[in-house]
Design a protein around this motif. Structure first.
Motif, PDB file in Angstrom:
ATOM      1  N   ASN A 116     113.202  70.209 -51.308  1.00 36.99           N
ATOM      2  CA  ASN A 116     113.898  70.167 -52.583  1.00 36.99           C
ATOM      3  C   ASN A 116     114.947  69.075 -52.644  1.00 36.99           C
ATOM      4  OD1 ASN A 116     113.184  72.617 -54.476  1.00 36.99           O
ATOM      5  ND2 ASN A 116     113.048  73.356 -52.384  1.00 36.99           N
ATOM      6  N   GLN A 117     115.423  68.622 -51.457  1.00 40.80           N
ATOM      7  CA  GLN A 117     116.443  67.585 -51.443  1.00 40.80           C
ATOM      8  C   GLN A 117     115.851  66.185 -51.434  1.00 40.80           C
ATOM      9  OE1 GLN A 117     119.823  67.939 -51.649  1.00 40.80           O
ATOM     10  NE2 GLN A 117     119.343  70.080 -52.066  1.00 40.80           N
ATOM     11  N   THR A 118     114.599  66.037 -50.959  1.00 41.12           N
ATOM     12  CA  THR A 118     113.994  64.716 -50.894  1.00 41.12           C
ATOM     13  C   THR A 118     113.734  64.198 -52.300  1.00 41.12           C
ATOM     14  OG1 THR A 118     112.906  65.321 -48.837  1.00 41.12           O
ATOM     15  CG2 THR A 118     112.067  63.375 -49.985  1.00 41.12           C
ATOM     16  N   PRO A 119     114.358  63.092 -52.697  1.00 38.75           N
ATOM     17  CA  PRO A 119     114.192  62.612 -54.062  1.00 38.75           C
ATOM     18  C   PRO A 119     112.789  62.086 -54.322  1.00 38.75           C
ATOM     19  CG  PRO A 119     115.414  61.013 -52.743  1.00 38.75           C
ATOM     20  CD  PRO A 119     115.215  62.228 -51.886  1.00 38.75           C
ATOM     21  N   LYS A 120     112.232  62.457 -55.462  1.00 39.04           N
ATOM     22  CA  LYS A 120     110.926  61.956 -55.848  1.00 39.04           C
ATOM     23  C   LYS A 120     111.099  60.635 -56.587  1.00 39.04           C
ATOM     24  CE  LYS A 120     108.770  66.504 -56.138  1.00 39.04           C
ATOM     25  NZ  LYS A 120     108.063  67.473 -56.989  1.00 39.04           N
ATOM     26  N   LEU A 121     110.145  59.732 -56.375  1.00 37.58           N
ATOM     27  CA  LEU A 121     110.226  58.422 -56.982  1.00 37.58           C
ATOM     28  C   LEU A 121     110.118  58.541 -58.491  1.00 37.58           C
ATOM     29  CD1 LEU A 121     110.451  55.425 -56.370  1.00 37.58           C
ATOM     30  CD2 LEU A 121     107.970  55.324 -56.223  1.00 37.58           C
ATOM     31  N   ASN A 122     111.065  57.945 -59.179  1.00 44.10           N
ATOM     32  CA  ASN A 122     111.081  57.983 -60.629  1.00 44.10           C
ATOM     33  C   ASN A 122     110.093  56.963 -61.174  1.00 44.10           C
ATOM     34  OD1 ASN A 122     112.268  56.774 -63.297  1.00 44.10           O
ATOM     35  ND2 ASN A 122     113.124  58.827 -63.113  1.00 44.10           N
ATOM     36  N   THR A 123     109.215  57.398 -62.094  1.00 48.28           N
ATOM     37  CA  THR A 123     108.164  56.511 -62.590  1.00 48.28           C
ATOM     38  C   THR A 123     108.726  55.326 -63.366  1.00 48.28           C
ATOM     39  OG1 THR A 123     107.918  57.997 -64.497  1.00 48.28           O
ATOM     40  CG2 THR A 123     106.376  58.284 -62.667  1.00 48.28           C
ATOM     41  N   GLU A 124     109.741  55.568 -64.189  1.00 46.28           N
ATOM     42  CA  GLU A 124     110.324  54.458 -64.954  1.00 46.28           C
ATOM     43  C   GLU A 124     110.995  53.459 -64.014  1.00 46.28           C
ATOM     44  OE1 GLU A 124     113.180  53.570 -68.828  1.00 46.28           O
ATOM     45  OE2 GLU A 124     113.298  55.507 -67.808  1.00 46.28           O
ATOM     46  N   GLU A 125     111.652  53.983 -62.983  1.00 47.37           N
ATOM     47  CA  GLU A 125     112.285  53.106 -61.997  1.00 47.37           C
ATOM     48  C   GLU A 125     111.227  52.267 -61.280  1.00 47.37           C
ATOM     49  OE1 GLU A 125     114.724  53.615 -57.800  1.00 47.37           O
ATOM     50  OE2 GLU A 125     114.842  55.199 -59.306  1.00 47.37           O
ATOM     51  N   PHE A 126     110.111  52.907 -60.929  1.00 41.51           N
ATOM     52  CA  PHE A 126     109.010  52.188 -60.281  1.00 41.51           C
ATOM     53  C   PHE A 126     108.481  51.087 -61.199  1.00 41.51           C
ATOM     54  CE2 PHE A 126     104.506  51.492 -59.544  1.00 41.51           C
ATOM     55  CZ  PHE A 126     104.431  51.314 -58.172  1.00 41.51           C
ATOM     56  N   ALA A 127     108.289  51.425 -62.482  1.00 44.04           N
ATOM     57  CA  ALA A 127     107.779  50.453 -63.449  1.00 44.04           C
ATOM     58  C   ALA A 127     108.737  49.276 -63.596  1.00 44.04           C
ATOM     59  CB  ALA A 127     107.552  51.130 -64.797  1.00 44.04           C
ATOM     60  N   LEU A 136     102.729  52.985 -69.665  1.00 45.78           N
ATOM     61  CA  LEU A 136     103.008  54.377 -70.025  1.00 45.78           C
ATOM     62  C   LEU A 136     104.257  54.901 -69.320  1.00 45.78           C
ATOM     63  CD1 LEU A 136      99.395  55.867 -70.021  1.00 45.78           C
ATOM     64  CD2 LEU A 136     100.884  55.554 -72.000  1.00 45.78           C
ATOM     65  N   MET A 137     104.517  54.394 -68.113  1.00 44.76           N
ATOM     66  CA  MET A 137     105.736  54.786 -67.402  1.00 44.76           C
ATOM     67  C   MET A 137     106.985  54.326 -68.148  1.00 44.76           C
ATOM     68  SD  MET A 137     104.804  53.938 -63.426  1.00 44.76           S
ATOM     69  CE  MET A 137     103.210  54.393 -62.729  1.00 44.76           C
ATOM     70  N   LYS A 138     106.864  53.216 -68.863  1.00 44.79           N
ATOM     71  CA  LYS A 138     108.004  52.673 -69.594  1.00 44.79           C
ATOM     72  C   LYS A 138     108.246  53.404 -70.908  1.00 44.79           C
ATOM     73  CE  LYS A 138     110.271  49.546 -69.221  1.00 44.79           C
ATOM     74  NZ  LYS A 138     111.697  49.552 -68.801  1.00 44.79           N
ATOM     75  N   GLN A 139     107.201  53.987 -71.468  1.00 40.86           N
ATOM     76  CA  GLN A 139     107.369  54.722 -72.714  1.00 40.86           C
ATOM     77  C   GLN A 139     108.176  55.991 -72.458  1.00 40.86           C
ATOM     78  OE1 GLN A 139     103.309  55.214 -74.230  1.00 40.86           O
ATOM     79  NE2 GLN A 139     103.835  53.860 -75.929  1.00 40.86           N
ATOM     80  N   GLN A 140     109.062  56.312 -73.375  1.00 45.35           N
ATOM     81  CA  GLN A 140     109.875  57.520 -73.243  1.00 45.35           C
ATOM     82  C   GLN A 140     109.674  58.428 -74.448  1.00 45.35           C
ATOM     83  OE1 GLN A 140     111.535  58.387 -70.483  1.00 45.35           O
ATOM     84  NE2 GLN A 140     110.704  56.499 -69.584  1.00 45.35           N
ATOM     85  N   PRO A 141     109.347  59.707 -74.222  1.00 47.20           N
ATOM     86  CA  PRO A 141     109.117  60.290 -72.893  1.00 47.20           C
ATOM     87  C   PRO A 141     107.768  59.856 -72.335  1.00 47.20           C
ATOM     88  CG  PRO A 141     108.697  61.921 -74.580  1.00 47.20           C
ATOM     89  CD  PRO A 141     109.216  60.708 -75.301  1.00 47.20           C
ATOM     90  N   ALA A 142     107.722  59.652 -71.027  1.00 44.80           N
ATOM     91  CA  ALA A 142     106.500  59.179 -70.385  1.00 44.80           C
ATOM     92  C   ALA A 142     105.429  60.269 -70.410  1.00 44.80           C
ATOM     93  CB  ALA A 142     106.795  58.772 -68.942  1.00 44.80           C
ATOM     94  N   ASN A 143     104.195  59.847 -70.663  1.00 44.50           N
ATOM     95  CA  ASN A 143     103.055  60.767 -70.632  1.00 44.50           C
ATOM     96  C   ASN A 143     102.588  60.886 -69.181  1.00 44.50           C
ATOM     97  OD1 ASN A 143     100.624  62.145 -70.864  1.00 44.50           O
ATOM     98  ND2 ASN A 143     100.029  61.085 -72.745  1.00 44.50           N
ATOM     99  N   ARG A 144     103.213  61.796 -68.447  1.00 46.28           N
ATOM    100  CA  ARG A 144     102.976  61.885 -67.005  1.00 46.28           C
ATOM    101  C   ARG A 144     101.536  62.250 -66.667  1.00 46.28           C
ATOM    102  NH1 ARG A 144     107.218  61.606 -63.663  1.00 46.28           N
ATOM    103  NH2 ARG A 144     109.300  61.557 -64.575  1.00 46.28           N
ATOM    104  N   LYS A 145     100.939  63.113 -67.460  1.00 47.43           N
ATOM    105  CA  LYS A 145      99.553  63.511 -67.181  1.00 47.43           C
ATOM    106  C   LYS A 145      98.615  62.319 -67.291  1.00 47.43           C
ATOM    107  CE  LYS A 145      99.776  68.423 -68.383  1.00 47.43           C
ATOM    108  NZ  LYS A 145      99.221  69.496 -69.246  1.00 47.43           N
TER     109      LYS A 145
END
Length: 237
Positions: free
Chosen positions: A95-106, A203-212
């Motif tokens: 729960n503490q390990t941060p997940k990579l943010n898609t917008e940040e990755f983009a 799609l990662m840049k669009q907000q809200p991102a369509n994660r699916k």
């Protein structure tokens, strides 16, 4: 009279009534006797209640003493404690390990790959090279017009389609970028096709991102070994 005495000890009398009661108590022997009786009766009731609770506690204590004790092997106990600690620590770490943010990755990908595009050092530059040079000079609108002019003449030009999509992405025209990247991904005659991966980035840049939809595209890139597979695997972990 007893009702008045009880109200006094329960603080249910007004200040003036309490004062009158105390003055009367000092001079009225009957009131004094009744007050003493009230206090003694309350003390006796409390004593009986305490004795009852003590008796109940003693019965419970005897039951616990007579109950057979389950022996726990020291090693098993230690292993159980250690396993519990590891489980808690593992849960905390997950729960503490941060997940990579898609917008940040983009944003990082765009900065690393779409700030400047490769240009041929040729004096006789064609329209595509002119568009790329304009792009690298950050004249994005002018570059976009050049790429779209090429597509107007030849709508299946894969390079112009790719760069038109990248330019639209840089201009934050995400819907237009998606149209170009989808058109690019449909060109099956290319040796390397980044269309689906670039669409996922958009799609990662669009907000809200369509994660699916992003996850679906990245899975297709990985499963079909398309261009962008290594990056897709990083973001999908």
């Amino acid at each position: 009279m007893l009702e008045q005495i009880e109200k006094y000890f329960k603080n249910e009398l007004s200040l003036s009534e309490r004062k009158d009661f105390e003055n009367q108590l000092a001079t009225d022997s009957e009131l004094a006797e009744n007050t003493a009786f009230y206090l003694n009766a309350n003390m006796a009731a409390k004593t009986l209640a305490n004795e009852k609770r003590k008796a109940e506690f003693e019965v419970l204590r005897k039951e616990l003493v007579n109950r057979p004790v389950r022996k726990i092997k020291p090693l098993s106990w230690a292993i159980g404690i250690a396993a519990s600690i590891l489980l808690v620590v593992g849960f905390w770490w997950i729960n503490q390990t941060p997940k990579l943010n898609t917008e940040e990755f983009a944003n990082t990908y765009i900065q690393e790959h779409f700030e400047n595009l490769p240009v041929k050092m040729d004096a006789n530059a064609d329209s595509l090279q002119i568009g790329l040079r304009l792009f690298n000079e950050q004249k994005l609108k002018e570059a976009q017009r050049v790429f779209e002019a090429i597509l107007h003449r030849k709508n299946n030009d894969s390079e112009a389609t790719k760069y038109a999509g990248i330019t639209a992405l840089r201009l934050a025209e995400y819907d237009k970028a998606i149209i170009y990247f989808r058109a690019l991904s449909k060109q099956t005659n290319l040796f390397s096709n980044p269309g689906k991966f670039y669409e996922a980035i958009t799609l990662m840049k669009q907000q809200p991102a369509n994660r699916k939809e992003v996850e679906k595209l990245l899975k297709e890139v990985i499963d079909n070994n398309l261009e962008g597979k290594n990056e897709a695997e990083k973001i999908s972990k």
